[in-house]
Design a protein around this motif. Structure first.
Motif, PDB file in Angstrom:
ATOM      1  N   VAL A  25       0.851  -1.198   0.000  1.00  0.00           N
ATOM      2  CA  VAL A  25       0.000   0.000   0.000  1.00  0.00           C
ATOM      3  C   VAL A  25       0.884   1.245   0.000  1.00  0.00           C
ATOM      4  CG1 VAL A  25      -1.615   1.390   1.360  1.00  0.00           C
ATOM      5  CG2 VAL A  25      -2.047  -1.049   1.049  1.00  0.00           C
ATOM      6  N   ALA A  26       1.851   1.294   0.889  1.00  0.00           N
ATOM      7  CA  ALA A  26       2.752   2.451   0.972  1.00  0.00           C
ATOM      8  C   ALA A  26       3.516   2.629  -0.346  1.00  0.00           C
ATOM      9  CB  ALA A  26       3.723   2.279   2.139  1.00  0.00           C
ATOM     10  N   HIS A  27       3.985   1.530  -0.911  1.00  0.00           N
ATOM     11  CA  HIS A  27       4.702   1.555  -2.190  1.00  0.00           C
ATOM     12  C   HIS A  27       3.810   2.113  -3.297  1.00  0.00           C
ATOM     13  CE1 HIS A  27       7.120   0.117  -5.583  1.00  0.00           C
ATOM     14  NE2 HIS A  27       6.022  -0.449  -6.052  1.00  0.00           N
ATOM     15  N   CYS A  28       2.579   1.631  -3.353  1.00  0.00           N
ATOM     16  CA  CYS A  28       1.653   2.040  -4.416  1.00  0.00           C
ATOM     17  C   CYS A  28       1.269   3.511  -4.298  1.00  0.00           C
ATOM     18  CB  CYS A  28       0.398   1.171  -4.386  1.00  0.00           C
ATOM     19  SG  CYS A  28       0.687  -0.507  -4.975  1.00  0.00           S
ATOM     20  N   LEU A  29       1.054   3.968  -3.088  1.00  0.00           N
ATOM     21  CA  LEU A  29       0.695   5.374  -2.894  1.00  0.00           C
ATOM     22  C   LEU A  29       1.857   6.294  -3.278  1.00  0.00           C
ATOM     23  CD1 LEU A  29      -1.353   5.154   0.416  1.00  0.00           C
ATOM     24  CD2 LEU A  29      -2.231   5.553  -1.911  1.00  0.00           C
ATOM     25  N   THR A  30       3.070   5.850  -3.024  1.00  0.00           N
ATOM     26  CA  THR A  30       4.250   6.615  -3.413  1.00  0.00           C
ATOM     27  C   THR A  30       4.426   6.627  -4.922  1.00  0.00           C
ATOM     28  OG1 THR A  30       5.341   6.099  -1.326  1.00  0.00           O
ATOM     29  CG2 THR A  30       6.765   6.784  -3.145  1.00  0.00           C
ATOM     30  N   LYS A  31       4.175   5.487  -5.527  1.00  0.00           N
ATOM     31  CA  LYS A  31       4.372   5.337  -6.971  1.00  0.00           C
ATOM     32  C   LYS A  31       3.319   6.106  -7.767  1.00  0.00           C
ATOM     33  CE  LYS A  31       6.058   2.150 -10.216  1.00  0.00           C
ATOM     34  NZ  LYS A  31       7.230   1.401 -10.390  1.00  0.00           N
ATOM     35  N   ALA A  38      -7.931   3.728  -6.489  1.00  0.00           N
ATOM     36  CA  ALA A  38      -8.715   3.472  -5.273  1.00  0.00           C
ATOM     37  C   ALA A  38      -9.099   2.004  -5.110  1.00  0.00           C
ATOM     38  CB  ALA A  38      -9.968   4.346  -5.263  1.00  0.00           C
ATOM     39  N   GLY A  39      -9.555   1.361  -6.157  1.00  0.00           N
ATOM     40  CA  GLY A  39      -9.969  -0.040  -6.073  1.00  0.00           C
ATOM     41  C   GLY A  39      -8.820  -0.961  -5.710  1.00  0.00           C
ATOM     42  N   HIS A  40      -7.647  -0.662  -6.234  1.00  0.00           N
ATOM     43  CA  HIS A  40      -6.461  -1.479  -5.945  1.00  0.00           C
ATOM     44  C   HIS A  40      -6.044  -1.313  -4.481  1.00  0.00           C
ATOM     45  CE1 HIS A  40      -2.655  -3.483  -6.499  1.00  0.00           C
ATOM     46  NE2 HIS A  40      -1.995  -2.398  -6.152  1.00  0.00           N
ATOM     47  N   ILE A  41      -6.004  -0.071  -4.016  1.00  0.00           N
ATOM     48  CA  ILE A  41      -5.634   0.198  -2.620  1.00  0.00           C
ATOM     49  C   ILE A  41      -6.665  -0.430  -1.678  1.00  0.00           C
ATOM     50  CG2 ILE A  41      -5.293   1.993  -0.871  1.00  0.00           C
ATOM     51  CD1 ILE A  41      -2.991   1.765  -2.939  1.00  0.00           C
ATOM     52  N   ARG A  42      -7.940  -0.315  -2.025  1.00  0.00           N
ATOM     53  CA  ARG A  42      -9.006  -0.897  -1.191  1.00  0.00           C
ATOM     54  C   ARG A  42      -8.827  -2.407  -1.080  1.00  0.00           C
ATOM     55  NH1 ARG A  42     -13.033   0.696  -4.131  1.00  0.00           N
ATOM     56  NH2 ARG A  42     -12.964   2.789  -3.279  1.00  0.00           N
ATOM     57  N   LEU A  43      -8.508  -3.078  -2.197  1.00  0.00           N
ATOM     58  CA  LEU A  43      -8.309  -4.530  -2.184  1.00  0.00           C
ATOM     59  C   LEU A  43      -7.095  -4.913  -1.340  1.00  0.00           C
ATOM     60  CD1 LEU A  43      -9.202  -7.313  -3.101  1.00  0.00           C
ATOM     61  CD2 LEU A  43      -8.014  -6.906  -5.274  1.00  0.00           C
ATOM     62  N   LEU A  44      -6.019  -4.157  -1.461  1.00  0.00           N
ATOM     63  CA  LEU A  44      -4.845  -4.412  -0.622  1.00  0.00           C
ATOM     64  C   LEU A  44      -5.195  -4.276   0.857  1.00  0.00           C
ATOM     65  CD1 LEU A  44      -2.110  -2.565  -2.687  1.00  0.00           C
ATOM     66  CD2 LEU A  44      -1.985  -4.971  -1.993  1.00  0.00           C
ATOM     67  N   LEU A  45      -5.957  -3.240   1.201  1.00  0.00           N
ATOM     68  CA  LEU A  45      -6.337  -3.036   2.600  1.00  0.00           C
ATOM     69  C   LEU A  45      -7.317  -4.105   3.081  1.00  0.00           C
ATOM     70  CD1 LEU A  45      -6.582   0.851   2.699  1.00  0.00           C
ATOM     71  CD2 LEU A  45      -4.792  -0.595   3.698  1.00  0.00           C
ATOM     72  N   ASP A  46      -8.196  -4.581   2.192  1.00  0.00           N
ATOM     73  CA  ASP A  46      -9.067  -5.712   2.535  1.00  0.00           C
ATOM     74  C   ASP A  46      -8.212  -6.925   2.889  1.00  0.00           C
ATOM     75  OD1 ASP A  46     -11.360  -4.225   2.032  1.00  0.00           O
ATOM     76  OD2 ASP A  46     -11.802  -5.201   0.113  1.00  0.00           O
ATOM     77  N   CYS A  47      -7.176  -7.139   2.088  1.00  0.00           N
ATOM     78  CA  CYS A  47      -6.277  -8.271   2.310  1.00  0.00           C
ATOM     79  C   CYS A  47      -5.540  -8.115   3.639  1.00  0.00           C
ATOM     80  CB  CYS A  47      -5.307  -8.375   1.137  1.00  0.00           C
ATOM     81  SG  CYS A  47      -4.541  -9.998   0.968  1.00  0.00           S
ATOM     82  N   ASP A  88       5.607  -4.900 -14.285  1.00  0.00           N
ATOM     83  CA  ASP A  88       6.929  -4.260 -14.343  1.00  0.00           C
ATOM     84  C   ASP A  88       7.458  -3.850 -12.970  1.00  0.00           C
ATOM     85  OD1 ASP A  88       4.911  -2.404 -13.983  1.00  0.00           O
ATOM     86  OD2 ASP A  88       5.997  -0.805 -15.032  1.00  0.00           O
ATOM     87  N   ASP A  89       6.871  -4.401 -11.916  1.00  0.00           N
ATOM     88  CA  ASP A  89       7.184  -3.929 -10.571  1.00  0.00           C
ATOM     89  C   ASP A  89       7.475  -5.112  -9.652  1.00  0.00           C
ATOM     90  OD1 ASP A  89       6.865  -2.975  -7.872  1.00  0.00           O
ATOM     91  OD2 ASP A  89       5.810  -1.227  -8.672  1.00  0.00           O
ATOM     92  N   SER A  90       8.703  -5.180  -9.140  1.00  0.00           N
ATOM     93  CA  SER A  90       9.100  -6.326  -8.313  1.00  0.00           C
ATOM     94  C   SER A  90       8.327  -6.385  -6.997  1.00  0.00           C
ATOM     95  CB  SER A  90      10.602  -6.309  -8.047  1.00  0.00           C
ATOM     96  OG  SER A  90      10.959  -5.148  -7.322  1.00  0.00           O
ATOM     97  N   MET A  91       7.955  -5.234  -6.441  1.00  0.00           N
ATOM     98  CA  MET A  91       7.170  -5.224  -5.198  1.00  0.00           C
ATOM     99  C   MET A  91       5.800  -5.848  -5.434  1.00  0.00           C
ATOM    100  SD  MET A  91       7.294  -4.329  -2.030  1.00  0.00           S
ATOM    101  CE  MET A  91       6.131  -4.283  -0.699  1.00  0.00           C
ATOM    102  N   MET A  92       5.200  -5.556  -6.577  1.00  0.00           N
ATOM    103  CA  MET A  92       3.887  -6.101  -6.901  1.00  0.00           C
ATOM    104  C   MET A  92       3.982  -7.619  -7.106  1.00  0.00           C
ATOM    105  SD  MET A  92       2.413  -3.340  -6.540  1.00  0.00           S
ATOM    106  CE  MET A  92       0.761  -3.864  -6.823  1.00  0.00           C
ATOM    107  N   LYS A  93       5.074  -8.051  -7.710  1.00  0.00           N
ATOM    108  CA  LYS A  93       5.282  -9.485  -7.921  1.00  0.00           C
ATOM    109  C   LYS A  93       5.438 -10.197  -6.575  1.00  0.00           C
ATOM    110  CE  LYS A  93       8.028 -12.841 -10.281  1.00  0.00           C
ATOM    111  NZ  LYS A  93       9.201 -13.323 -10.857  1.00  0.00           N
ATOM    112  N   ARG A  94       6.200  -9.593  -5.687  1.00  0.00           N
ATOM    113  CA  ARG A  94       6.417 -10.159  -4.342  1.00  0.00           C
ATOM    114  C   ARG A  94       5.087 -10.260  -3.590  1.00  0.00           C
ATOM    115  NH1 ARG A  94       8.617  -6.808   0.225  1.00  0.00           N
ATOM    116  NH2 ARG A  94       8.866  -8.291   1.901  1.00  0.00           N
TER     117      ARG A  94
END
Length: 114
Positions: A25-31, A38-47, A88-94
């Protein structure tokens, strides 16, 4: 059932997934851009929340852990798919890999009778 290797593994996977999704979440908000949609961040926070809840239910030996684990498996799988969109993002892959590992162990725990 509490303290069995599969439950211990699932608790560890939920805890690790919680941490990685929160970091993501922190990575995505910075990027910004699609990462901060919003939908992506919401799903991450649900997780994040369902992983913590599932770990808590298992740790305290709740007879309802199979319910939270079932929800956790679904949400983690959806989160993994969403993270995979950003190839294209190693954090997202992790994050996607950890979510898949958690989904698999939670799916297994959700099928265990209370």
């Amino acid at each position: 059932m509490a303290g069995t290797p599969s439950m211990d593994d699932c608790i560890r996977n939920c805890t690790d997934c919680h941490t990685i999704c929160l970091e993501t979440v922190a990575h995505c908000l910075t990027k910004g851009g699609a990462h901060a949609e919003a939908g992506h961040i919401r799903l991450l926070l649900d997780c994040v929340d369902i992983c913590r809840t599932s770990a808590d239910f298992m740790t305290r030996g709740s007879r309802f852990h199979h319910l939270t684990c079932g929800a956790c498996a679904e949400i983690c799988a959806a989160c993994a798919d969403d993270c995979d969109r950003m190839t294209d993002d190693s954090m997202m892959k992790r994050c996607a890999e950890m979510c898949r590992r958690c989904a698999e162990s939670c799916r297994s725990m959700s099928s265990m009778a209370a």
